[in-house]
Design a protein around this motif. Structure first.
Motif, PDB file in Angstrom:
ATOM      1  N   ASP A  54       0.652  -1.055   0.022  1.00  9.39           N
ATOM      2  CA  ASP A  54       0.070   0.073  -0.088  1.00  9.39           C
ATOM      3  C   ASP A  54       0.762   1.399  -0.044  1.00  9.39           C
ATOM      4  O   ASP A  54       0.357   2.340  -0.021  1.00  9.39           O
ATOM      5  CB  ASP A  54      -0.693   0.093   1.230  1.00  9.39           C
ATOM      6  N   THR A  55       2.161   1.133   0.151  1.00 10.78           N
ATOM      7  CA  THR A  55       2.922   2.505  -0.097  1.00 10.78           C
ATOM      8  C   THR A  55       3.047   2.974  -1.351  1.00 10.78           C
ATOM      9  O   THR A  55       2.934   2.139  -2.455  1.00 10.78           O
ATOM     10  CB  THR A  55       4.385   1.995   0.491  1.00 10.78           C
TER      11      THR A  55
ATOM     12  N   ALA B 297       3.417   1.016  -4.891  1.00  6.01           N
ATOM     13  CA  ALA B 297       2.426   1.094  -6.039  1.00  6.01           C
ATOM     14  C   ALA B 297       3.101   1.597  -7.490  1.00  6.01           C
ATOM     15  O   ALA B 297       2.498   0.828  -8.744  1.00  6.01           O
ATOM     16  CB  ALA B 297       1.311   2.253  -5.488  1.00  6.01           C
TER      17      ALA B 297
END
Length: 262
Positions: free
Chosen positions: A232-233, A237
């Motif tokens: 999710d960083t 991504a």
């Protein structure tokens, strides 16, 4: 002997449990094949989209990581799911013999035997044998590089590209990053890199294998397997988006005739 037993215990602990439970995406189906190999039977996991357009599809031949001492064909297989769903590819994940019970070149020979079998049975599997990319991460990336060299030296099967993700490449421990942070088959010892397929390599700056990779994307501040453990960083991504774009370009049909074949 104590080190060998410790490694074997680590391998058993990682392989215990229902690893097939990682195949949880409802958009993906899979089948199992068992084929003869140089050291016994080899298990192959074959994954495809339930919404596939059909016909002969591009393929990704996947070699899992695990420091070459643990893991199965299901290990980190989730990293291939988006390729299956977005690019409608068939993923074939190969299981290979592990250390400390088996030494090089056993893993490479197992994986190469699997690649040969897939190439020979491509039509049966719904695969376009001219559209095959090999991909692996960490130890699997090093194996993938070794398999590509083996395929070149033995006259095939042909590969369209290599997607090598923070791979274990060199055993000499002579780089800055290897001394900053901390074997195995070492593809970096190959002196002839001609006639290899186009290659994608990515690695983080805070990564033990950083300096072993030459032509690569270096992600600032990222550590080993950052895209898996911190997906999710922003940096993960961006990495995944860029990697997907490379895979799409590599597997894209090069002509209308080939597009019709697919």
């Amino acid at each position: 002997m104590r080190r060998r037993e410790s490694a074997r215990s680590t391998k058993i602990s990682w392989e215990s449990g229902n690893l097939e439970g990682t195949l949880t995406d409802s958009a993906i189906c899979h089948e199992e094949r068992t084929i003869p190999g140089p050291g016994g039977n080899i298990a192959l996991g074959i994954l495809r989209s339930k919404n596939s357009a059909g016909g002969l599809r591009p393929a990704i031949y996947y070699t899992y990581g695990g420091v070459m001492v643990f893991g199965t064909r299901f290990y980190e297989i989730g990293t291939t799911f988006e390729y299956i769903k977005q690019l409608d590819v068939v993923v074939v994940s190969v299981e290979y013999r592990l250390a400390p019970d088996h030494f090089d070149p056993a893993p490479v020979e197992d994986c190469f035997a699997g690649l040969q079998w897939v190439s020979e049975h491509a039509t049966e599997l719904g695969i376009n044998s001219k559209k095959a990319v090999i991909s692996g991460l960490s130890a699997g990336g090093g194996l993938a590089a070794g398999i590509a060299l083996t395929a070149r030296d033995r006259g095939g099967p042909d590969l369209l590209g290599q997607c090598l993700i923070y791979l274990m490449l060199d055993d000499r421990m002579s780089t800055v990053s290897s001394h900053q942070y901390i074997l195995y088959a070492a593809p970096s010892r190959a002196t002839d890199l001609s006639s290899l397929p186009p290659t994608w390599i990515d690695v983080g700056t805070a990564e033990v294998f950083r300096d072993e990779n030459t032509e690569l994307h270096v992600w600032p501040g990222a550590w080993h397997a950052f895209d898996i453990y911190a997906p999710d960083t922003e940096i993960a991504a961006l990495c995944l988006e860029t990697r997907m774009a490379w895979m799409k370009r590599t597997l894209e049909p090069v002509s209308m005739n080939e597009r019709n074949l697919l």
